[in-house]
Write a protein that holds these residues in place. Structure first.
Motif, PDB file in Angstrom:
ATOM      1  N   HIS A  89      69.624   9.451  81.623  1.00 55.85           N
ATOM      2  CA  HIS A  89      69.085  10.768  81.247  1.00 55.85           C
ATOM      3  C   HIS A  89      70.199  11.814  81.208  1.00 55.85           C
ATOM      4  N   GLU A  90      71.082  11.634  80.241  1.00 60.21           N
ATOM      5  CA  GLU A  90      72.132  12.625  80.037  1.00 60.21           C
ATOM      6  C   GLU A  90      71.625  13.736  79.115  1.00 60.21           C
ATOM      7  N   ALA A  91      71.368  13.399  77.854  1.00 60.33           N
ATOM      8  CA  ALA A  91      70.793  14.373  76.926  1.00 60.33           C
ATOM      9  C   ALA A  91      69.359  14.011  76.584  1.00 60.33           C
ATOM     10  N   LEU A  92      69.065  12.696  76.629  1.00 62.79           N
ATOM     11  CA  LEU A  92      67.734  12.183  76.346  1.00 62.79           C
ATOM     12  C   LEU A  92      67.359  11.202  77.438  1.00 62.79           C
ATOM     13  N   VAL A  93      66.069  11.024  77.655  1.00 61.86           N
ATOM     14  CA  VAL A  93      65.597  10.037  78.626  1.00 61.86           C
ATOM     15  C   VAL A  93      65.356   8.734  77.881  1.00 61.86           C
ATOM     16  N   ARG A  94      66.261   7.803  78.054  1.00 60.92           N
ATOM     17  CA  ARG A  94      66.167   6.514  77.384  1.00 60.92           C
ATOM     18  C   ARG A  94      66.531   5.408  78.354  1.00 60.92           C
ATOM     19  N   HIS A  95      66.329   4.163  77.914  1.00 60.83           N
ATOM     20  CA  HIS A  95      66.765   3.043  78.725  1.00 60.83           C
ATOM     21  C   HIS A  95      68.288   3.034  78.831  1.00 60.83           C
ATOM     22  N   ASP A  96      68.761   2.736  80.024  1.00 55.96           N
ATOM     23  CA  ASP A  96      70.182   2.514  80.235  1.00 55.96           C
ATOM     24  C   ASP A  96      70.492   1.103  79.746  1.00 55.96           C
ATOM     25  N   GLN A  97      71.341   0.985  78.716  1.00 59.61           N
ATOM     26  CA  GLN A  97      71.554  -0.311  78.090  1.00 59.61           C
ATOM     27  C   GLN A  97      72.137  -1.338  79.055  1.00 59.61           C
ATOM     28  N   ASP A  98      73.005  -0.915  79.952  1.00 53.62           N
ATOM     29  CA  ASP A  98      73.626  -1.855  80.883  1.00 53.62           C
ATOM     30  C   ASP A  98      72.634  -2.309  81.957  1.00 53.62           C
ATOM     31  N   ALA A  99      71.872  -1.371  82.508  1.00 53.73           N
ATOM     32  CA  ALA A  99      70.891  -1.727  83.527  1.00 53.73           C
ATOM     33  C   ALA A  99      69.824  -2.654  82.957  1.00 53.73           C
ATOM     34  N   LEU A 100      69.389  -2.360  81.746  1.00 51.51           N
ATOM     35  CA  LEU A 100      68.371  -3.185  81.107  1.00 51.51           C
ATOM     36  C   LEU A 100      68.905  -4.581  80.821  1.00 51.51           C
ATOM     37  N   ALA A 101      70.136  -4.659  80.315  1.00 53.64           N
ATOM     38  CA  ALA A 101      70.731  -5.965  80.027  1.00 53.64           C
ATOM     39  C   ALA A 101      70.890  -6.797  81.292  1.00 53.64           C
ATOM     40  N   ARG A 102      71.330  -6.171  82.367  1.00 54.05           N
ATOM     41  CA  ARG A 102      71.489  -6.914  83.625  1.00 54.05           C
ATOM     42  C   ARG A 102      70.155  -7.474  84.105  1.00 54.05           C
ATOM     43  N   LYS A 103      69.103  -6.717  83.903  1.00 55.51           N
ATOM     44  CA  LYS A 103      67.776  -7.183  84.322  1.00 55.51           C
ATOM     45  C   LYS A 103      67.367  -8.417  83.528  1.00 55.51           C
ATOM     46  N   ILE A 104      67.617  -8.412  82.229  1.00 52.32           N
ATOM     47  CA  ILE A 104      67.265  -9.552  81.385  1.00 52.32           C
ATOM     48  C   ILE A 104      68.151 -10.757  81.708  1.00 52.32           C
ATOM     49  N   ILE A 105      69.440 -10.531  81.840  1.00 51.34           N
ATOM     50  CA  ILE A 105      70.367 -11.625  82.109  1.00 51.34           C
ATOM     51  C   ILE A 105      70.071 -12.264  83.469  1.00 51.34           C
ATOM     52  N   SER A 106      69.686 -11.467  84.447  1.00 51.18           N
ATOM     53  CA  SER A 106      69.348 -12.036  85.763  1.00 51.18           C
ATOM     54  C   SER A 106      68.174 -13.005  85.660  1.00 51.18           C
ATOM     55  N   GLN A 107      67.231 -12.701  84.781  1.00 45.61           N
ATOM     56  CA  GLN A 107      66.106 -13.615  84.565  1.00 45.61           C
ATOM     57  C   GLN A 107      66.579 -14.912  83.913  1.00 45.61           C
ATOM     58  N   ALA A 108      67.481 -14.799  82.956  1.00 42.41           N
ATOM     59  CA  ALA A 108      68.014 -15.986  82.295  1.00 42.41           C
ATOM     60  C   ALA A 108      68.784 -16.864  83.279  1.00 42.41           C
ATOM     61  N   GLN A 109      69.579 -16.239  84.138  1.00 44.57           N
ATOM     62  CA  GLN A 109      70.350 -16.998  85.122  1.00 44.57           C
ATOM     63  C   GLN A 109      69.424 -17.702  86.105  1.00 44.57           C
ATOM     64  N   ALA A 110      68.367 -17.028  86.527  1.00 43.16           N
ATOM     65  CA  ALA A 110      67.402 -17.639  87.449  1.00 43.16           C
ATOM     66  C   ALA A 110      66.724 -18.845  86.800  1.00 43.16           C
ATOM     67  N   MET A 111      66.405 -18.730  85.518  1.00 44.87           N
ATOM     68  CA  MET A 111      65.774 -19.850  84.812  1.00 44.87           C
ATOM     69  C   MET A 111      66.712 -21.044  84.719  1.00 44.87           C
ATOM     70  N   ARG A 112      67.997 -20.791  84.432  1.00 43.30           N
ATOM     71  CA  ARG A 112      68.963 -21.882  84.315  1.00 43.30           C
ATOM     72  C   ARG A 112      69.178 -22.577  85.659  1.00 43.30           C
ATOM     73  N   LYS A 113      69.222 -21.799  86.733  1.00 40.72           N
ATOM     74  CA  LYS A 113      69.382 -22.398  88.066  1.00 40.72           C
ATOM     75  C   LYS A 113      68.172 -23.264  88.419  1.00 40.72           C
ATOM     76  N   LYS A 114      66.998 -22.781  88.035  1.00 40.98           N
ATOM     77  CA  LYS A 114      65.772 -23.532  88.339  1.00 40.98           C
ATOM     78  C   LYS A 114      65.748 -24.856  87.590  1.00 40.98           C
ATOM     79  N   ARG A 115      66.233 -24.871  86.343  1.00 44.26           N
ATOM     80  CA  ARG A 115      66.240 -26.100  85.558  1.00 44.26           C
ATOM     81  C   ARG A 115      67.220 -27.129  86.125  1.00 44.26           C
ATOM     82  N   LYS A 116      68.280 -26.666  86.783  1.00 40.80           N
ATOM     83  CA  LYS A 116      69.303 -27.572  87.318  1.00 40.80           C
ATOM     84  C   LYS A 116      68.839 -28.269  88.597  1.00 40.80           C
ATOM     85  N   ARG A 117      67.815 -27.737  89.235  1.00 38.17           N
ATOM     86  CA  ARG A 117      67.366 -28.321  90.504  1.00 38.17           C
ATOM     87  C   ARG A 117      66.648 -29.639  90.291  1.00 38.17           C
TER      88      ARG A 117
END
Length: 369
Positions: free
Chosen positions: A341-369
């Motif tokens: 929220h600097e000039a507009l209130v929008r999604h923070d691209q880095d925070a949002l990407a980290r949230k999605i990537i963390s889900q992908a990493q969790a899925m890959r770890k689960k498949r390896k078990r």
């Protein structure tokens, strides 16, 4: 051994042996520069082996998401709505009979690996000139390619020019109009007109109803590890994609994890007073329940008062993250501080990407078990 340790080991001990072109690197470069080089090689390796993520949407929301995700993966697909009928895109659509290029252009630039100057040129909008005023140079470039090769090949050619990592796909090649029925019975035709009417949307549909999902988009959904729906305007970006025949079916058949990214602010004329659960309910009302596995919502409502007042003057407020109601809709609910929220209130691209990537990493770890 972790892949990062492997690369760092190469950097310290055996780089010259494995990569002859780097044999004399140590003689001419400082240790810091050498470490930076290997760090970049490691990042490139991670991106090339990153998760297969397909994103569905349009407008600024989709391009924001893609800019964040491309730091973690090069295996990205963007499926883009084609109902835009306003501005430069609308004029080209009407005058040339082509699909609207604006959202496609924004996604291409979001995934581009090119010089800032070239991106600036592609985003240039003519301020005057008969026939040119209001047009975007990138849109005109896509229009020229479309006249020469057709829309499919135009997007491919533009991707090569911009060194795009991943692929950008129209949701359909059919020319469509978005039509909304308001609660007072009015029918509003045209994506750009719907929010301008400031009415409550009761139902949305596409005309004609004979369109079909673009085969490349169907493959991207089928091949994905994660499909991200949104963020973006609920009716004119998200549902404009999901209502295309074949899209909802492809999502249900896909083994990917389906994640809906809820908007952080309501949109006047579309989602007035909507909570997060209201957003999801609108999707279910149009394409049926069970389409989403997880909903990601922003839970940081600490927005500076001047910005809140600015949005309130336009009739927009923060979306309430009603987590309990969402859980009753049989979805996993993930919350995080996701706003910039600097000039507009929008999604923070880095925070949002980290949230999605963390889900992908969790899925890959689960498949390896």
């Amino acid at each position: 051994m972790q892949i990062r340790d492997f690369f760092l080991g190469l950097a310290l001990g055996s780089a010259a042996f494995i990569f002859p072109r780097l044999r004399n690197l140590g003689r001419h470069k400082s240790a810091r520069k050498e470490a930076q080089l290997w760090e970049e090689l490691y990042k490139d390796y991670c991106r090339e082996n990153g998760p297969l993520i397909t994103s569905i949407g349009g407008g600024t929301g989709l391009s924001t998401l893609l800019r964040g995700l491309k730091a973690y993966s090069s295996n990205l697909s963007a499926i883009v709505a084609v109902t835009d009928d306003g501005g430069s895109s609308g004029r080209l659509r009407e005058n040339l009979g082509m699909l609207p290029p604006g959202d496609i252009r924004n996604c291409l630039l979001a995934l581009a690996n090119t010089e800032p100057l070239l991106e600036r040129v592609f985003q240039y909008r003519f301020a005057n000139g008969e026939g040119l005023e209001g047009h975007n140079l990138g849109n005109l470039f896509l229009a020229a390619l479309t006249e020469e090769f057709g829309f499919e090949e135009a997007v491919v050619a533009a991707s090569r020019v911009l060194a795009v990592k991943g692929q950008v796909l129209p949701v359909t090649l059919d020319k469509l109009d978005l039509v909304a029925r308001l609660d007072d019975g009015r029918l509003i035709r045209g994506e750009s007109r719907i929010p301008e009417e400031q009415g409550k949307i009761e139902r949305l549909h596409l005309e004609p109803d004979t369109s079909q999902i673009y085969p490349g988009a169907a493959r991207a959904i089928a091949d994905a590890e994660i499909v991200v729906i949104g963020p973006g305007s609920l009716y004119t970006s998200v549902l404009a994609n999901l209502l295309v025949p074949g899209v909802a079916e492809a999502l249900r058949e896909s083994k990917a994890k389906k994640i809906y990214i809820c908007n952080v602010m309501t949109q006047p004329g579309e989602t007035d007073d909507y909570t997060a659960a209201d957003h999801l309910q609108a999707i279910y009302d149009h394409v049926g329940p069970g389409l989403v596995d997880m909903v990601v919502v922003n839970d940081n409502l600490d927005i500076p008062d001047p910005l809140l007042e600015k949005y309130a003057n336009d009739g927009a407020v923060p979306v309430v993250p009603d987590k309990d109601r969402l859980r009753q809709m049989d979805v996993d609910v993930q919350t995080a501080a996701l706003i910039s929220h600097e000039a507009l209130v929008r999604h923070d691209q880095d925070a949002l990407a980290r949230k999605i990537i963390s889900q992908a990493q969790a899925m890959r770890k689960k498949r390896k078990r």
